[in-house]
Design a protein around this motif. Structure first.
Motif, PDB file in Angstrom:
ATOM      1  N   GLY A 125       0.818  -1.202  -0.006  1.00 34.84           N
ATOM      2  CA  GLY A 125       0.024   0.088  -0.036  1.00 34.84           C
ATOM      3  C   GLY A 125       0.679   1.355   0.052  1.00 34.84           C
ATOM      4  N   GLU A 126       2.221   0.977  -0.262  1.00 36.13           N
ATOM      5  CA  GLU A 126       2.920   2.364  -0.343  1.00 36.13           C
ATOM      6  C   GLU A 126       2.931   2.851  -1.826  1.00 36.13           C
ATOM      7  N   ARG A 127       3.045   2.129  -2.714  1.00 33.20           N
ATOM      8  CA  ARG A 127       3.140   2.476  -4.142  1.00 33.20           C
ATOM      9  C   ARG A 127       2.457   1.554  -4.997  1.00 33.20           C
ATOM     10  N   ILE A 128       0.905   2.131  -5.542  1.00 32.75           N
ATOM     11  CA  ILE A 128       0.166   1.224  -6.072  1.00 32.75           C
ATOM     12  C   ILE A 128       0.649   0.876  -7.404  1.00 32.75           C
ATOM     13  N   ASN A 129       1.675   1.409  -7.861  1.00 29.44           N
ATOM     14  CA  ASN A 129       2.029   0.900  -9.255  1.00 29.44           C
ATOM     15  C   ASN A 129       2.719  -0.611  -8.817  1.00 29.44           C
ATOM     16  N   GLU A 130       3.743  -0.428  -7.789  1.00 34.77           N
ATOM     17  CA  GLU A 130       4.328  -1.563  -7.431  1.00 34.77           C
ATOM     18  C   GLU A 130       3.459  -2.758  -6.921  1.00 34.77           C
ATOM     19  N   ASP A 131       2.583  -2.500  -6.283  1.00 33.51           N
ATOM     20  CA  ASP A 131       1.347  -3.445  -5.612  1.00 33.51           C
ATOM     21  C   ASP A 131       0.895  -4.214  -6.878  1.00 33.51           C
ATOM     22  N   ILE A 132       0.433  -3.498  -7.968  1.00 36.89           N
ATOM     23  CA  ILE A 132      -0.106  -3.911  -9.188  1.00 36.89           C
ATOM     24  C   ILE A 132       0.748  -4.895  -9.817  1.00 36.89           C
ATOM     25  N   ILE A 133       1.970  -4.589  -9.849  1.00 38.41           N
ATOM     26  CA  ILE A 133       3.123  -5.423 -10.486  1.00 38.41           C
ATOM     27  C   ILE A 133       3.109  -6.737  -9.691  1.00 38.41           C
ATOM     28  N   ASN A 134       3.202  -6.480  -8.500  1.00 36.71           N
ATOM     29  CA  ASN A 134       3.142  -7.856  -7.563  1.00 36.71           C
ATOM     30  C   ASN A 134       2.025  -8.651  -7.940  1.00 36.71           C
ATOM     31  N   LEU A 135       0.814  -8.106  -7.952  1.00 43.21           N
ATOM     32  CA  LEU A 135      -0.512  -8.845  -7.977  1.00 43.21           C
ATOM     33  C   LEU A 135      -0.519  -9.238  -9.412  1.00 43.21           C
ATOM     34  N   VAL A 136       0.261  -8.814 -10.452  1.00 43.53           N
ATOM     35  CA  VAL A 136       0.140  -9.361 -11.934  1.00 43.53           C
ATOM     36  C   VAL A 136       0.731 -10.638 -11.959  1.00 43.53           C
ATOM     37  N   LYS A 137       2.010 -10.518 -11.067  1.00 46.55           N
ATOM     38  CA  LYS A 137       3.030 -11.615 -10.760  1.00 46.55           C
ATOM     39  C   LYS A 137       2.340 -12.969 -10.368  1.00 46.55           C
ATOM     40  N   LYS A 138       1.378 -12.501  -9.337  1.00 49.56           N
ATOM     41  CA  LYS A 138       0.720 -13.514  -8.691  1.00 49.56           C
ATOM     42  C   LYS A 138      -0.559 -14.226  -9.396  1.00 49.56           C
ATOM     43  N   GLY A 139      -0.877 -13.709 -10.602  1.00 45.44           N
ATOM     44  CA  GLY A 139      -1.695 -14.171 -11.702  1.00 45.44           C
ATOM     45  C   GLY A 139      -2.929 -13.251 -11.564  1.00 45.44           C
ATOM     46  N   LEU A 140      -3.027 -12.096 -11.196  1.00 47.23           N
ATOM     47  CA  LEU A 140      -4.242 -11.085 -11.359  1.00 47.23           C
ATOM     48  C   LEU A 140      -4.762 -10.970 -12.405  1.00 47.23           C
ATOM     49  N   TYR A 141      -6.109 -11.185 -12.552  1.00 46.68           N
ATOM     50  CA  TYR A 141      -6.970 -10.980 -13.728  1.00 46.68           C
ATOM     51  C   TYR A 141      -6.683  -9.838 -14.622  1.00 46.68           C
ATOM     52  N   THR A 142      -6.675  -9.802 -15.940  1.00 43.83           N
ATOM     53  CA  THR A 142      -6.210  -8.514 -16.577  1.00 43.83           C
ATOM     54  C   THR A 142      -7.558  -7.524 -16.373  1.00 43.83           C
ATOM     55  N   ASN A 143      -8.662  -7.812 -16.236  1.00 44.40           N
ATOM     56  CA  ASN A 143      -9.599  -6.756 -15.841  1.00 44.40           C
ATOM     57  C   ASN A 143      -9.483  -6.084 -14.790  1.00 44.40           C
ATOM     58  N   ILE A 144      -9.255  -6.761 -13.594  1.00 40.14           N
ATOM     59  CA  ILE A 144      -8.811  -6.302 -12.500  1.00 40.14           C
ATOM     60  C   ILE A 144      -7.882  -5.324 -12.407  1.00 40.14           C
ATOM     61  N   GLN A 145      -6.494  -5.734 -13.148  1.00 43.71           N
ATOM     62  CA  GLN A 145      -5.423  -4.906 -13.260  1.00 43.71           C
ATOM     63  C   GLN A 145      -5.954  -3.580 -13.842  1.00 43.71           C
ATOM     64  N   GLN A 146      -6.676  -3.798 -14.954  1.00 47.25           N
ATOM     65  CA  GLN A 146      -6.976  -2.436 -15.653  1.00 47.25           C
ATOM     66  C   GLN A 146      -7.879  -1.645 -14.819  1.00 47.25           C
ATOM     67  N   ALA A 147      -8.587  -2.060 -13.963  1.00 47.50           N
ATOM     68  CA  ALA A 147      -9.344  -1.225 -13.278  1.00 47.50           C
ATOM     69  C   ALA A 147      -8.626  -0.571 -11.933  1.00 47.50           C
ATOM     70  N   LEU A 148      -7.550  -1.289 -11.434  1.00 45.11           N
ATOM     71  CA  LEU A 148      -6.902  -0.670 -10.710  1.00 45.11           C
ATOM     72  C   LEU A 148      -5.851   0.156 -11.354  1.00 45.11           C
ATOM     73  N   ASP A 149      -5.277   0.143 -12.368  1.00 45.10           N
ATOM     74  CA  ASP A 149      -4.741   1.111 -13.149  1.00 45.10           C
ATOM     75  C   ASP A 149      -5.356   2.350 -13.519  1.00 45.10           C
ATOM     76  N   TYR A 150      -6.665   2.071 -13.816  1.00 41.81           N
ATOM     77  CA  TYR A 150      -7.547   3.351 -14.221  1.00 41.81           C
ATOM     78  C   TYR A 150      -7.563   4.180 -12.822  1.00 41.81           C
ATOM     79  N   CYS A 151      -7.815   3.578 -11.606  1.00 38.04           N
ATOM     80  CA  CYS A 151      -7.951   4.257 -10.390  1.00 38.04           C
ATOM     81  C   CYS A 151      -6.493   5.089 -10.111  1.00 38.04           C
ATOM     82  N   ARG A 152      -5.358   4.121 -10.439  1.00 41.13           N
ATOM     83  CA  ARG A 152      -4.187   4.883 -10.225  1.00 41.13           C
ATOM     84  C   ARG A 152      -3.868   6.055 -10.796  1.00 41.13           C
ATOM     85  N   VAL A 153      -4.277   5.989 -12.513  1.00 43.21           N
ATOM     86  CA  VAL A 153      -3.778   7.052 -13.043  1.00 43.21           C
ATOM     87  C   VAL A 153      -4.802   8.386 -13.019  1.00 43.21           C
TER      88      VAL A 153
END
Length: 222
Positions: A125-153
């Motif tokens: 929860g310190e850097r959202i972008n790094e958290d998303i990267i870590n979640l993608v490595k764990k197999g995060l679904y693309t639609n959830i990644q896109q939603a997170l990146d939308y909120c981040r940007v």
């Protein structure tokens, strides 16, 4: 899934209260009615009627100017997901209360909500972008990644100069509320429901599943 919402409507007897968010009966007060003149040219030679509706559940009054709510200042069309953690809900509801006056301020608060959401699901929860990267490595679904990146940007554009001009496009800030509720559904509510259903399986079946999984994890890989 978010609950069905019945928005406040002038002189309607039952709807979701802006204060307590409970679907309740409202009592309309004719005694509090009086006329307020407006100097704004839009209301030239016109008088508006101020009236109140009292929620029978929380006993709080909403003030209406003719058919428009003027207090409390809150967008009644947005509700936090019913499974949203309380720590996130406070900032989410504060963002609701200011989004019409300050889209940038609301987006900045919702960026904080996303940061806290990262902590809720086990990230730093310190850097959202790094958290998303870590979640993608764990197999995060693309639609959830896109939603997170939308909120981040969009959230970053609220606190740093960027190409997205939230004050010029307040509807972008409005979409953040819906996107965050989607994330709560996918990352918290749905896993919670699945876990509850799985836990209700017969104990014997749960033991079999556990042994199967342990065997799979301990088996040598080719």
């Amino acid at each position: 899934m978010t609950q069905k919402y019945f928005q406040p409507i002038f002189h309607k007897e039952n709807f979701h209260c802006i204060y307590c968010e409970v679907y309740s009966q409202h009592i309309w007060s004719d005694d509090a009615k009086f006329h307020v003149p407006f100097n704004n040219p839009r209301y030239f030679n016109e008088q508006k009627t101020l009236i109140s509706s009292l929620c029978t559940h929380c006993q709080q009054s909403t003030l209406w100017l003719n058919d428009e709510i003027i207090y409390p200042i809150k967008n009644p069309s947005i509700l936090p997901h019913e499974d949203m953690p309380e720590e996130l809900k406070k900032d989410f509801e504060e963002a609701i209360s200011i989004v019409n006056k300050s889209p940038r301020g609301a987006a900045a608060l919702l960026r904080l909500v996303v940061q806290k959401l990262m902590i809720e699901i086990g990230e730093k929860g310190e850097r959202i972008n790094e958290d998303i990267i870590n979640l993608v490595k764990k197999g995060l679904y693309t639609n959830i990644q896109q939603a997170l990146d939308y909120c981040r940007v969009v959230g970053n554009s609220a606190v740093h100069p960027g190409e997205i001009k939230l004050d010029d496009s307040p509807e972008i800030a409005q979409t953040l509320f819906e996107t965050i509720n989607y994330l709560i559904e996918d990352l918290i509510a749905r896993p919670k429901r699945i876990q509850e259903r799985f836990a209700n399986l017969p104990k014997q079946e749960l033991n079999i599943i556990q042994k199967r999984n342990e065997k799979a994890l301990n088996s040598p890989k080719n």
